[in-house]
Design an enzyme around this catalytic site. Structure first.
Site, PDB file in Angstrom:
ATOM      1  N   THR A 225       0.816  -1.221   0.000  1.00  0.00           N
ATOM      2  CA  THR A 225       0.000   0.000   0.000  1.00  0.00           C
ATOM      3  C   THR A 225       0.844   1.264   0.000  1.00  0.00           C
ATOM      4  O   THR A 225       0.479   2.261  -0.632  1.00  0.00           O
ATOM      5  CB  THR A 225      -0.935  -0.023   1.239  1.00  0.00           C
ATOM      6  OG1 THR A 225      -1.834  -1.112   1.081  1.00  0.00           O
ATOM      7  CG2 THR A 225      -1.708   1.261   1.387  1.00  0.00           C
TER       8      THR A 225
ATOM      9  N   TYR B 222      -2.898 -30.462  29.357  1.00  0.00           N
ATOM     10  CA  TYR B 222      -4.228 -31.063  29.281  1.00  0.00           C
ATOM     11  C   TYR B 222      -4.139 -32.350  28.463  1.00  0.00           C
ATOM     12  O   TYR B 222      -3.218 -32.521  27.650  1.00  0.00           O
ATOM     13  CB  TYR B 222      -5.238 -30.105  28.645  1.00  0.00           C
ATOM     14  CG  TYR B 222      -5.431 -28.855  29.459  1.00  0.00           C
ATOM     15  CD1 TYR B 222      -6.190 -28.868  30.627  1.00  0.00           C
ATOM     16  CD2 TYR B 222      -4.813 -27.665  29.082  1.00  0.00           C
ATOM     17  CE1 TYR B 222      -6.339 -27.727  31.397  1.00  0.00           C
ATOM     18  CE2 TYR B 222      -4.953 -26.514  29.839  1.00  0.00           C
ATOM     19  CZ  TYR B 222      -5.721 -26.552  31.000  1.00  0.00           C
ATOM     20  OH  TYR B 222      -5.857 -25.441  31.765  1.00  0.00           O
TER      21      TYR B 222
ATOM     22  N   THR C 102       1.626  -4.793   4.033  1.00  0.00           N
ATOM     23  CA  THR C 102       1.453  -5.198   5.434  1.00  0.00           C
ATOM     24  C   THR C 102       0.818  -6.590   5.557  1.00  0.00           C
ATOM     25  O   THR C 102       1.007  -7.257   6.575  1.00  0.00           O
ATOM     26  CB  THR C 102       0.574  -4.198   6.202  1.00  0.00           C
ATOM     27  OG1 THR C 102      -0.723  -4.154   5.604  1.00  0.00           O
ATOM     28  CG2 THR C 102       1.194  -2.822   6.224  1.00  0.00           C
ATOM     29  N   ASP C 103       0.071  -7.011   4.535  1.00  0.00           N
ATOM     30  CA  ASP C 103      -0.707  -8.249   4.695  1.00  0.00           C
ATOM     31  C   ASP C 103       0.160  -9.464   5.027  1.00  0.00           C
ATOM     32  O   ASP C 103      -0.231 -10.297   5.836  1.00  0.00           O
ATOM     33  CB  ASP C 103      -1.545  -8.526   3.437  1.00  0.00           C
ATOM     34  CG  ASP C 103      -2.737  -7.585   3.338  1.00  0.00           C
ATOM     35  OD1 ASP C 103      -3.100  -6.975   4.363  1.00  0.00           O
ATOM     36  OD2 ASP C 103      -3.299  -7.455   2.231  1.00  0.00           O
TER      37      ASP C 103
ATOM     38  N   LYS D 208       0.478  -9.290  12.138  1.00  0.00           N
ATOM     39  CA  LYS D 208      -0.432  -8.175  11.824  1.00  0.00           C
ATOM     40  C   LYS D 208      -1.698  -8.386  12.627  1.00  0.00           C
ATOM     41  O   LYS D 208      -2.364  -9.415  12.489  1.00  0.00           O
ATOM     42  CB  LYS D 208      -0.746  -8.134  10.327  1.00  0.00           C
ATOM     43  CG  LYS D 208      -1.604  -6.930   9.940  1.00  0.00           C
ATOM     44  CD  LYS D 208      -1.826  -6.799   8.442  1.00  0.00           C
ATOM     45  CE  LYS D 208      -2.748  -5.617   8.148  1.00  0.00           C
ATOM     46  NZ  LYS D 208      -3.037  -5.448   6.715  1.00  0.00           N
TER      47      LYS D 208
ATOM     48  N   ASP E 202       1.402  -6.642  -4.541  1.00  0.00           N
ATOM     49  CA  ASP E 202       0.565  -6.676  -3.350  1.00  0.00           C
ATOM     50  C   ASP E 202       1.106  -7.867  -2.557  1.00  0.00           C
ATOM     51  O   ASP E 202       1.246  -8.967  -3.108  1.00  0.00           O
ATOM     52  CB  ASP E 202      -0.898  -6.916  -3.760  1.00  0.00           C
ATOM     53  CG  ASP E 202      -1.832  -6.822  -2.569  1.00  0.00           C
ATOM     54  OD1 ASP E 202      -1.609  -7.575  -1.593  1.00  0.00           O
ATOM     55  OD2 ASP E 202      -2.760  -6.018  -2.601  1.00  0.00           O
ATOM     56  N   SER E 203       1.415  -7.665  -1.293  1.00  0.00           N
ATOM     57  CA  SER E 203       2.086  -8.755  -0.569  1.00  0.00           C
ATOM     58  C   SER E 203       1.181  -9.975  -0.413  1.00  0.00           C
ATOM     59  O   SER E 203       1.655 -11.060  -0.094  1.00  0.00           O
ATOM     60  CB  SER E 203       2.619  -8.273   0.777  1.00  0.00           C
ATOM     61  OG  SER E 203       1.582  -8.153   1.715  1.00  0.00           O
TER      62      SER E 203
HETATM   63  N1  ASP Z   1      -2.711  -5.420   0.333  1.00  0.00           N
HETATM   64  C1  ASP Z   1      -1.593  -4.632   0.811  1.00  0.00           C
HETATM   65  C2  ASP Z   1      -0.363  -5.488   0.823  1.00  0.00           C
HETATM   66  O1  ASP Z   1      -0.134  -6.232   1.722  1.00  0.00           O
HETATM   67  C3  ASP Z   1      -1.901  -4.067   2.151  1.00  0.00           C
HETATM   68  C4  ASP Z   1      -0.862  -3.127   2.715  1.00  0.00           C
HETATM   69  O2  ASP Z   1       0.232  -2.966   2.223  1.00  0.00           O
HETATM   70  O3  ASP Z   1      -1.187  -2.500   3.760  1.00  0.00           O
HETATM   71  O4  ASP Z   1       0.404  -5.449  -0.098  1.00  0.00           O
END
Ligand code: ASP
Length: 332
Positions: A12, A280, A93-94, A164, A59-60
């Site tokens: 982004t 457990y 960020t993804d 994230k 786009d990641s």
């Molecule tokens: N879709 C974007 C990515 O991960 C989102 C971002 O960068 O915030 O490339």
């Protein structure tokens, strides 16, 4: 003045509008992207001497392990040339935490900082978080933080511990089981647990991509888990409840997966705390069936570590030892 190499991979931060979405807001894309960060943010040059290279523009969400390797190879070569004092990677960020985890484990000890950053809003927008994140990332790349970190919202987090956590807030990342490496307020405060600089090891590209991650939930059909081993799955990450608990109805499927030579690692669905399989009956039975505790690793780190470990050691005792050992600060 310190020299910082900025590697652009997309996300982004670099995006610009491409048209309107069905809901009327503008869709973002990388066709017409911001590449010249210094022109957009000239004050970067007051922090460091900047060289920028565009590695790719993605786009990641589209990133794959082959892209981690391309990036890691480039970072490794740049560090080996000793031409820069720090590296910043602009990334979506993804999947930033997946890439950060993979880079940390692929590269191992580092002599200089490798900093990933990105933004929730593009750099060209007035209300962007990109400016602050980029400036902080370049600053951290000039500091004594020789590890893979994620710089976001005034903090540098250990990359292999990051996740994230928020799709809308600017404070999008957390490292739930590891305090920040640097806190960027009026000053920049370095934490005592920052790793010491180390020698770069030769680059090892071996990775096994056929890893499956499954979230455990009430109703998960044991037959689906059992079938995974016949479908070419080479390693399984189970995101279990709490301290590693899971329904006992899954145990015979886990025994089958183990008997087919597929290593299984258990991490927790909880953000904080750690897996203790003996606590457990469900977790204890999973351990008896061959499952390996992921301790306090994030799912992102566990997936990357299982891929890299399988690539290097195959399904052996050496893999089990690698998974249980702390390699680069990813687990306690
Ligand atoms: N879709 C974007 C990515 O991960 C989102 C971002 O960068 O915030 O490339």
């Amino acid at each position: 003045m310190r020299r910082v190499l900025i590697l652009l991979t997309g996300g982004t931060l670099m995006m610009r509008p491409t048209g309107a979405t069905a809901r009327g807001s503008s869709a973002l894309g990388l066709e017409d992207r911001t590449r010249d960060l210094v022109a957009a943010l000239p004050m970067l040059t007051s922090i460091a001497e900047i060289e920028t290279r565009e590695l790719f523009a993605m786009d990641s969400g589209d990133m794959q392990p082959a892209d981690w390797l391309r990036l890691a190879r480039h970072v490794h070569a740049a560090i080996s040339e000793r031409t820069h004092d720090g590296i910043v990677i602009v990334h979506g960020t993804d999947t930033m935490s997946y890439t950060a985890s993979a880079l940390a484990l692929l590269l191992g000890e580092l002599p200089i900082p490798v900093v990933l950053t990105g933004a929730q809003r593009p750099l060209f927008e007035p209300r962007t978080d990109a400016r602050e994140n980029l400036i902080d990332a370049v600053l951290v790349a000039t500091m004594d933080v020789p590890e893979v970190s994620v710089v976001f919202a005034s903090r540098a987090l250990r990359g292999v511990r990051s996740t994230k956590r928020d799709a809308w807030d600017y404070d999008a990342f957390d490292a739930p089981n590891c305090p920040p490496l640097v806190t960027l307020g009026v000053g920049a405060t370095l934490a005592p647990h920052v790793r010491r600089a180390g020698e770069l090891a030769p680059f090892d590209e071996r990775i096994e991509e056929r890893v499956l991650a499954v979230r455990v939930f009430p109703g998960l059909d044991a037959e689906l888990v059992r079938a995974a081993s016949g479908r070419g799955v080479k390693g399984l990450v189970l995101e279990a409840y709490g301290t590693g608990n899971l329904p006992r109805s899954l145990i015979s499927a886990l025994e089958h997966v183990h008997a087919s030579g597929v290593p299984m690692m258990i991490v927790s669905q909880c953000l904080r705390g750690f897996v203790e399989l003996g606590r457990y009956a469900g977790g204890a039975a999973a351990e008896a069936a061959g499952a390996i505790s992921g301790g306090d690793m994030t799912a992102e780190a566990a997936i990357a570590k299982l891929m890299i470990g399988l690539g290097r050691y195959g399904p052996t005792d050496a893999l089990k030892d690698y998974l249980l050992r702390d390699i680069i600060g990813e687990r306690a």
